[in-house]
Design a protein around this motif. Structure first.
Motif, mmCIF file in Angstrom:
data_model
loop_
_atom_site.group_PDB
_atom_site.id
_atom_site.type_symbol
_atom_site.label_atom_id
_atom_site.label_comp_id
_atom_site.label_asym_id
_atom_site.label_seq_id
_atom_site.Cartn_x
_atom_site.Cartn_y
_atom_site.Cartn_z
ATOM 1 N N MET A 248 -9.168 -9.040 -5.454
ATOM 2 C CA MET A 248 -7.808 -9.026 -5.994
ATOM 3 C C MET A 248 -6.968 -10.125 -5.364
ATOM 4 O O MET A 248 -6.225 -10.829 -6.057
ATOM 5 N N VAL A 249 -7.080 -10.312 -4.058
ATOM 6 C CA VAL A 249 -6.331 -11.367 -3.362
ATOM 7 C C VAL A 249 -6.769 -12.737 -3.872
ATOM 8 O O VAL A 249 -5.937 -13.607 -4.153
ATOM 9 N N GLU A 250 -8.070 -12.922 -4.013
ATOM 10 C CA GLU A 250 -8.612 -14.190 -4.521
ATOM 11 C C GLU A 250 -8.167 -14.440 -5.965
ATOM 12 O O GLU A 250 -7.842 -15.568 -6.342
ATOM 13 N N GLY A 251 -8.142 -13.388 -6.776
ATOM 14 C CA GLY A 251 -7.780 -13.521 -8.187
ATOM 15 C C GLY A 251 -6.341 -13.913 -8.408
ATOM 16 O O GLY A 251 -6.049 -14.774 -9.231
ATOM 17 N N VAL A 252 -5.405 -13.287 -7.670
ATOM 18 C CA VAL A 252 -3.998 -13.631 -7.871
ATOM 19 C C VAL A 252 -3.643 -14.960 -7.210
ATOM 20 O O VAL A 252 -2.606 -15.540 -7.508
ATOM 21 N N ILE B 233 -18.028 -23.134 -23.319
ATOM 22 C CA ILE B 233 -17.012 -22.082 -23.380
ATOM 23 C C ILE B 233 -16.601 -21.751 -21.956
ATOM 24 O O ILE B 233 -17.461 -21.570 -21.085
ATOM 25 N N SER B 234 -15.288 -21.658 -21.702
ATOM 26 C CA SER B 234 -14.769 -21.280 -20.394
ATOM 27 C C SER B 234 -14.003 -19.964 -20.524
ATOM 28 O O SER B 234 -13.168 -19.820 -21.407
ATOM 29 N N VAL B 235 -14.310 -19.031 -19.616
ATOM 30 C CA VAL B 235 -13.624 -17.746 -19.573
ATOM 31 C C VAL B 235 -12.883 -17.694 -18.249
ATOM 32 O O VAL B 235 -13.499 -17.820 -17.185
ATOM 33 N N GLU B 236 -11.546 -17.515 -18.286
ATOM 34 C CA GLU B 236 -10.731 -17.510 -17.073
ATOM 35 C C GLU B 236 -9.831 -16.290 -17.038
ATOM 36 O O GLU B 236 -9.422 -15.783 -18.078
ATOM 37 N N GLY B 237 -9.530 -15.839 -15.795
ATOM 38 C CA GLY B 237 -8.633 -14.712 -15.618
ATOM 39 C C GLY B 237 -8.478 -14.390 -14.144
ATOM 40 O O GLY B 237 -9.101 -15.012 -13.281
ATOM 41 N N ILE B 238 -7.649 -13.375 -13.839
ATOM 42 C CA ILE B 238 -7.425 -13.014 -12.442
ATOM 43 C C ILE B 238 -8.282 -11.832 -12.006
ATOM 44 O O ILE B 238 -8.456 -11.607 -10.820
ATOM 45 N N ASP B 239 -8.839 -11.071 -12.953
ATOM 46 C CA ASP B 239 -9.676 -9.918 -12.631
ATOM 47 C C ASP B 239 -11.142 -10.332 -12.722
ATOM 48 O O ASP B 239 -11.646 -10.643 -13.802
ATOM 49 N N LYS B 240 -11.843 -10.332 -11.593
ATOM 50 C CA LYS B 240 -13.222 -10.810 -11.533
ATOM 51 C C LYS B 240 -14.144 -9.980 -12.414
ATOM 52 O O LYS B 240 -15.013 -10.520 -13.103
ATOM 53 N N GLN C 66 0.845 -1.186 0.000
ATOM 54 C CA GLN C 66 0.000 0.000 0.000
ATOM 55 C C GLN C 66 0.884 1.241 0.000
ATOM 56 O O GLN C 66 1.800 1.361 0.809
ATOM 57 N N SER C 67 0.609 2.147 -0.918
ATOM 58 C CA SER C 67 1.289 3.437 -0.913
ATOM 59 C C SER C 67 0.207 4.500 -1.100
ATOM 60 O O SER C 67 -0.306 4.685 -2.200
ATOM 61 N N GLY C 68 -0.168 5.131 0.013
ATOM 62 C CA GLY C 68 -1.271 6.084 -0.013
ATOM 63 C C GLY C 68 -2.583 5.344 -0.209
ATOM 64 O O GLY C 68 -2.907 4.431 0.538
ATOM 65 N N GLN C 69 -3.312 5.714 -1.249
ATOM 66 C CA GLN C 69 -4.584 5.053 -1.542
ATOM 67 C C GLN C 69 -4.417 3.924 -2.564
ATOM 68 O O GLN C 69 -5.364 3.211 -2.846
ATOM 69 N N ALA C 70 -3.234 3.760 -3.125
ATOM 70 C CA ALA C 70 -2.994 2.732 -4.143
ATOM 71 C C ALA C 70 -2.649 1.401 -3.479
ATOM 72 O O ALA C 70 -1.780 1.326 -2.623
ATOM 73 N N ILE C 71 -3.339 0.355 -3.902
ATOM 74 C CA ILE C 71 -3.136 -0.999 -3.390
ATOM 75 C C ILE C 71 -2.634 -1.851 -4.552
ATOM 76 O O ILE C 71 -3.219 -1.852 -5.629
ATOM 77 N N THR C 72 -1.551 -2.606 -4.330
ATOM 78 C CA THR C 72 -1.019 -3.527 -5.324
ATOM 79 C C THR C 72 -0.923 -4.909 -4.702
ATOM 80 O O THR C 72 -0.397 -5.065 -3.609
ATOM 81 N N VAL C 73 -1.449 -5.892 -5.416
ATOM 82 C CA VAL C 73 -1.455 -7.276 -4.936
ATOM 83 C C VAL C 73 -0.712 -8.129 -5.951
ATOM 84 O O VAL C 73 -1.053 -8.136 -7.132
ATOM 85 N N SER D 120 -3.849 -4.072 -9.368
ATOM 86 C CA SER D 120 -3.767 -2.861 -8.559
ATOM 87 C C SER D 120 -5.124 -2.164 -8.540
ATOM 88 O O SER D 120 -5.937 -2.324 -9.457
ATOM 89 N N PHE D 121 -5.358 -1.391 -7.498
ATOM 90 C CA PHE D 121 -6.628 -0.699 -7.286
ATOM 91 C C PHE D 121 -6.361 0.533 -6.441
ATOM 92 O O PHE D 121 -5.533 0.497 -5.529
ATOM 93 N N THR D 122 -7.035 1.615 -6.732
ATOM 94 C CA THR D 122 -6.916 2.832 -5.947
ATOM 95 C C THR D 122 -8.159 2.971 -5.082
ATOM 96 O O THR D 122 -9.277 3.003 -5.597
ATOM 97 N N LEU D 123 -7.961 3.028 -3.770
ATOM 98 C CA LEU D 123 -9.085 3.185 -2.844
ATOM 99 C C LEU D 123 -9.736 4.541 -3.043
ATOM 100 O O LEU D 123 -9.047 5.535 -3.285
ATOM 101 N N PRO D 124 -11.063 4.620 -2.929
ATOM 102 C CA PRO D 124 -11.730 5.921 -3.009
ATOM 103 C C PRO D 124 -11.308 6.817 -1.841
ATOM 104 O O PRO D 124 -10.860 6.334 -0.798
#
Length: 177
Positions: free
Chosen positions: A75-79, A131-138, A19-26, A34-38
């Motif tokens: 994000m934690v679940e996805g990675v 058809i299967s669709v897979e990825g780390i971003d829900k 975490q750096s400020g409002q930015a979260i990186t997993v 990555s995601f920026t908290l409101p």
């Protein structure tokens, strides 16, 4: 008070959350998100738990609290595990096949429907009707599955179309004599 927002997010050992400020990186075994908290919420990383708390006096804090916590959890679940959506094709002659990274579907139109796989998403077709669709971003996985489904939504009289596996489509009664 948010019931979802007040629960802490447990970070597994294989995942690093920074975490750096409002930015979260997993970062995890499957990739990085990555995601920026409101501005209405603040995040606090304490060891292997991450908690989200609302900012006092902010009108949007209650609305953003649970959403921000759920985004970090996804994000934690996805990675760690990734996300998967399965779609099935129902109808005579409806089938799908992969052409490289592109999905080609025959859905009863006079032409084939081509769908290129976006960045970070893996589309596969093990059977011609699955058809299967897979990825780390829900969000991205759900969006791609919804776009594929929108080419031919299931119709209520015969049930033909593209539907999620396990989706219930209520059948209407046809015209009577």
């Amino acid at each position: 008070m948010s019931r979802i927002g007040k629960n802490p997010v447990t970070v597994p050992a294989a995942v690093t959350l920074t975490q750096s400020g409002q930015a979260i990186t997993v970062k995890g075994p499957k990739g990085e998100l990555s995601f920026t908290l409101p501005d209405a919420v603040t995040g606090n990383l304490d060891g292997d738990t991450f908690t989200v708390s609302p900012v006092e006096g902010n009108k949007n804090a209650k609305a953003m609290w649970g959403m921000a916590r759920t985004m970090v959890l996804n994000m934690v679940e996805g990675v760690t595990n990734g996300f998967k959506k399965d779609l099935e094709l129902r109808g005579v002659g409806y089938r799908a096949q992969m052409n490289g990274k592109d999905l080609t579907m025959q859905l009863g139109f006079s032409h084939d429907v081509h769908y290129p796989a976006p960045e970070g998403i893996t589309i596969s077709s093990s059977k011609p009707t699955l058809i299967s669709v897979e990825g780390i971003d829900k969000q991205k996985v759900g969006q791609v599955a919804a776009e594929i489904r929108s080419f031919r939504k299931p119709e209520p009289y015969k049930g033909k179309g593209v539907r999620y596996v396990g989706e219930f489509v209520r059948q209407k009664e046809g015209k009577k004599k």
